[in-house]
Motif scaffolding. Structure first.
Motif, PDB file in Angstrom:
ATOM      1  N   LEU A 175      -6.548  77.409  28.425  1.00  0.00           N
ATOM      2  CA  LEU A 175      -7.795  78.030  27.980  1.00  0.00           C
ATOM      3  C   LEU A 175      -7.799  77.887  25.974  1.00  0.00           C
ATOM      4  CD1 LEU A 175      -7.819  81.281  29.762  1.00  0.00           C
ATOM      5  CD2 LEU A 175      -9.426  79.524  29.956  1.00  0.00           C
ATOM      6  N   GLY A 176      -6.515  78.096  25.868  1.00  0.00           N
ATOM      7  CA  GLY A 176      -6.417  77.855  24.172  1.00  0.00           C
ATOM      8  C   GLY A 176      -7.036  76.318  23.770  1.00  0.00           C
ATOM      9  N   LEU A 177      -6.571  75.387  24.654  1.00  0.00           N
ATOM     10  CA  LEU A 177      -7.094  73.735  24.185  1.00  0.00           C
ATOM     11  C   LEU A 177      -8.756  73.704  24.561  1.00  0.00           C
ATOM     12  CD1 LEU A 177      -6.193  71.140  23.598  1.00  0.00           C
ATOM     13  CD2 LEU A 177      -5.774  70.627  26.182  1.00  0.00           C
ATOM     14  N   ILE A 178      -9.289  74.444  25.409  1.00  0.00           N
ATOM     15  CA  ILE A 178     -10.597  74.395  25.570  1.00  0.00           C
ATOM     16  C   ILE A 178     -11.531  74.883  24.378  1.00  0.00           C
ATOM     17  CG2 ILE A 178     -12.636  75.014  26.834  1.00  0.00           C
ATOM     18  CD1 ILE A 178     -10.887  74.738  29.496  1.00  0.00           C
ATOM     19  N   LEU A 179     -10.950  76.322  23.951  1.00  0.00           N
ATOM     20  CA  LEU A 179     -11.495  76.855  22.865  1.00  0.00           C
ATOM     21  C   LEU A 179     -11.188  76.061  21.660  1.00  0.00           C
ATOM     22  CD1 LEU A 179     -10.329  80.443  23.650  1.00  0.00           C
ATOM     23  CD2 LEU A 179     -12.297  79.600  23.736  1.00  0.00           C
ATOM     24  N   LEU A 180      -9.984  75.289  21.419  1.00  0.00           N
ATOM     25  CA  LEU A 180      -9.721  74.481  20.322  1.00  0.00           C
ATOM     26  C   LEU A 180     -10.558  73.391  20.189  1.00  0.00           C
ATOM     27  CD1 LEU A 180      -7.943  73.984  17.722  1.00  0.00           C
ATOM     28  CD2 LEU A 180      -6.574  72.584  19.471  1.00  0.00           C
ATOM     29  N   VAL A 181     -10.890  72.789  21.338  1.00  0.00           N
ATOM     30  CA  VAL A 181     -11.965  71.438  21.219  1.00  0.00           C
ATOM     31  C   VAL A 181     -13.198  72.197  20.969  1.00  0.00           C
ATOM     32  CG1 VAL A 181     -13.191  70.025  22.967  1.00  0.00           C
ATOM     33  CG2 VAL A 181     -10.633  70.378  23.111  1.00  0.00           C
ATOM     34  N   CYS A 182     -13.794  73.353  21.581  1.00  0.00           N
ATOM     35  CA  CYS A 182     -15.126  73.926  20.905  1.00  0.00           C
ATOM     36  C   CYS A 182     -14.980  74.242  19.684  1.00  0.00           C
ATOM     37  CB  CYS A 182     -15.213  75.032  21.812  1.00  0.00           C
ATOM     38  SG  CYS A 182     -15.600  74.643  23.644  1.00  0.00           S
ATOM     39  N   PHE A 183     -14.094  74.766  19.243  1.00  0.00           N
ATOM     40  CA  PHE A 183     -14.124  75.042  17.694  1.00  0.00           C
ATOM     41  C   PHE A 183     -14.089  74.020  16.789  1.00  0.00           C
ATOM     42  CE2 PHE A 183     -12.185  76.450  13.666  1.00  0.00           C
ATOM     43  CZ  PHE A 183     -12.838  77.765  13.521  1.00  0.00           C
ATOM     44  N   ALA A 184     -13.353  72.886  17.259  1.00  0.00           N
ATOM     45  CA  ALA A 184     -13.327  71.608  16.425  1.00  0.00           C
ATOM     46  C   ALA A 184     -14.736  71.039  16.172  1.00  0.00           C
ATOM     47  CB  ALA A 184     -12.471  70.683  17.067  1.00  0.00           C
ATOM     48  N   LEU A 185     -15.477  71.107  17.497  1.00  0.00           N
ATOM     49  CA  LEU A 185     -16.759  70.616  17.456  1.00  0.00           C
ATOM     50  C   LEU A 185     -17.812  71.391  16.553  1.00  0.00           C
ATOM     51  CD1 LEU A 185     -17.498  69.429  21.167  1.00  0.00           C
ATOM     52  CD2 LEU A 185     -17.226  67.959  19.390  1.00  0.00           C
ATOM     53  N   LEU A 186     -17.813  72.790  16.685  1.00  0.00           N
ATOM     54  CA  LEU A 186     -18.212  73.633  15.634  1.00  0.00           C
ATOM     55  C   LEU A 186     -18.006  73.348  14.330  1.00  0.00           C
ATOM     56  CD1 LEU A 186     -18.181  77.144  17.786  1.00  0.00           C
ATOM     57  CD2 LEU A 186     -20.092  75.552  17.369  1.00  0.00           C
ATOM     58  N   HIS A 187     -16.941  73.113  13.969  1.00  0.00           N
ATOM     59  CA  HIS A 187     -16.438  72.625  12.554  1.00  0.00           C
ATOM     60  C   HIS A 187     -16.979  71.532  12.383  1.00  0.00           C
ATOM     61  CE1 HIS A 187     -13.839  72.755   9.079  1.00  0.00           C
ATOM     62  NE2 HIS A 187     -13.482  71.643   9.429  1.00  0.00           N
ATOM     63  N   LEU A 188     -17.056  70.479  13.058  1.00  0.00           N
ATOM     64  CA  LEU A 188     -17.459  69.217  12.887  1.00  0.00           C
ATOM     65  C   LEU A 188     -18.919  69.377  12.554  1.00  0.00           C
ATOM     66  CD1 LEU A 188     -17.054  66.188  12.776  1.00  0.00           C
ATOM     67  CD2 LEU A 188     -17.668  65.785  15.031  1.00  0.00           C
ATOM     68  N   TRP A 189     -19.784  70.199  13.020  1.00  0.00           N
ATOM     69  CA  TRP A 189     -21.252  70.308  13.088  1.00  0.00           C
ATOM     70  C   TRP A 189     -21.479  71.393  11.955  1.00  0.00           C
ATOM     71  CZ3 TRP A 189     -21.750  70.539  19.187  1.00  0.00           C
ATOM     72  CH2 TRP A 189     -21.436  69.235  19.671  1.00  0.00           C
ATOM     73  N   ASP A 190     -20.746  71.661  11.318  1.00  0.00           N
ATOM     74  CA  ASP A 190     -20.692  72.803  10.372  1.00  0.00           C
ATOM     75  C   ASP A 190     -21.520  74.147  10.736  1.00  0.00           C
ATOM     76  OD1 ASP A 190     -20.302  73.652   7.629  1.00  0.00           O
ATOM     77  OD2 ASP A 190     -22.319  72.906   6.784  1.00  0.00           O
ATOM     78  N   LEU A 191     -20.825  74.626  11.634  1.00  0.00           N
ATOM     79  CA  LEU A 191     -21.390  75.889  12.376  1.00  0.00           C
ATOM     80  C   LEU A 191     -20.273  76.944  12.431  1.00  0.00           C
ATOM     81  CD1 LEU A 191     -23.190  74.204  15.606  1.00  0.00           C
ATOM     82  CD2 LEU A 191     -24.051  74.997  13.379  1.00  0.00           C
ATOM     83  N   THR A 192     -19.308  76.837  12.257  1.00  0.00           N
ATOM     84  CA  THR A 192     -18.108  77.659  12.087  1.00  0.00           C
ATOM     85  C   THR A 192     -18.550  79.195  11.334  1.00  0.00           C
ATOM     86  OG1 THR A 192     -16.773  76.605  10.496  1.00  0.00           O
ATOM     87  CG2 THR A 192     -16.357  76.477  13.000  1.00  0.00           C
ATOM     88  N   GLY A 193     -19.125  78.453  10.271  1.00  0.00           N
ATOM     89  CA  GLY A 193     -19.455  79.889   9.292  1.00  0.00           C
ATOM     90  C   GLY A 193     -20.494  80.857   9.885  1.00  0.00           C
ATOM     91  N   LEU A 194     -21.384  80.449  10.878  1.00  0.00           N
ATOM     92  CA  LEU A 194     -22.155  81.232  11.397  1.00  0.00           C
ATOM     93  C   LEU A 194     -21.413  82.217  12.403  1.00  0.00           C
ATOM     94  CD1 LEU A 194     -24.928  78.701  12.189  1.00  0.00           C
ATOM     95  CD2 LEU A 194     -24.877  80.253  10.472  1.00  0.00           C
ATOM     96  N   LEU A 195     -20.316  81.972  13.008  1.00  0.00           N
ATOM     97  CA  LEU A 195     -19.690  82.896  13.699  1.00  0.00           C
ATOM     98  C   LEU A 195     -19.285  84.186  12.995  1.00  0.00           C
ATOM     99  CD1 LEU A 195     -17.148  80.386  15.518  1.00  0.00           C
ATOM    100  CD2 LEU A 195     -19.423  81.262  16.299  1.00  0.00           C
TER     101      LEU A 195
END
Length: 260
Positions: free
Chosen positions: A112-132
């Protein structure tokens, strides 16, 4: 504890209609101890709610995932053999093979942690983490940002599917057959992969039954959820064990009980 027949060399493949046989067998097992089954599902929910209130309750719940799973298949095994269900069997995972079952829960947590890490990495790559970090009530998204979140959500859901395939039968394989955690995950994944069509049918029927149970003021879930958990044991025997244990014959009639 291993009084089960020996494992097949490879998981057996079944036709699509076998999914209904597993569901039906789950209800037949439920009929052999309706009171015990309802008590177990209520206890399961209550313990989960209590753990959610603790600082590390979520972690504990994940670590106990396969321990409870072993309890469900231990209960189902007795019912499958035509015996009355015993509430005490629900705690069998705490008495037998506890360490590997907890390690299995740790594996689930890691996936589960790995899946969340992959999703978070994609959000960071697309510059979307700040919206969280923004307030959901005032959050506004551009179409491109909404598309990014949607793609990330779909990817996460797609990654959850192989994870579920790897853990569906792992508790039974660890508890009854004594296989290692990683080997159990591999065998579980292979068993699900070889039976993708019957499991699709099993999942559709299970989803419809849960919707029906929820519509009945959630009371129906006290029947449906234990039966679905028991059906996993029926599928485990059908796919992994040497003997042919489930037939298409009509089950023996019972004077009382819930029939599916």
């Amino acid at each position: 504890m291993n009084t089960e027949p020996s494992l097949r060399r490879e998981p057996k493949r079944h036709p699509m209609g076998r999914g209904w046989v597993w569901i039906r067998t789950g209800f037949e097992i439920f009929n052999r101890g309706m009171g015990a089954s309802v008590a177990m599902i209520v206890l399961w929910f209550v313990v989960g709610l209590v753990l959610d209130q603790l600082p590390a309750g979520g972690l504990i719940s994940q670590l106990l995932y396969m321990v409870w799973g072993a309890g469900w298949v231990a209960v189902a095994r007795r019912g499958f053999k035509g015996q009355s269900l015993q509430f005490a069997d629900f705690f069998a995972g705490f008495r037998h093979r506890l360490t590997p079952l907890v390690l299995g829960g740790l594996l689930v947590l890691g996936m589960l942690g790995l899946i969340l890490l992959v999703c978070f990495a994609l959000l960071h790559l697309w510059d979307l983490t700040g919206l969280l970090a923004q307030n959901p009530e005032t959050l506004t998204l551009t179409p491109a940002q909404a598309q990014g979140f949607l793609l990330c959500l779909l990817l996460g859901m797609a990654l959850v599917v192989p994870m579920l395939m790897a853990i569906t039968f792992a508790p039974a394989l660890i508890f009854f057959q004594g296989v290692g955690v990683l080997q159990a995950a591999r065998l579980s994944f292979m068993g699900c992969l070889r039976n993708i069509w019957p499991f699709l049918w099993w999942g559709l029927i299970g989803a419809l039954l849960m919707l029906l149970g929820a519509a009945l003021f959630l009371v129906g879930l006290l029947v449906v959820l234990p039966a679905i958990n028991y059906s996993i044991y029926a599928a485990y025997r059908d796919i992994y064990l040497e003997e042919e244990t489930i037939t298409e014959q009509t089950p023996p009639t019972r004077e009382f009980g819930f029939e599916a």
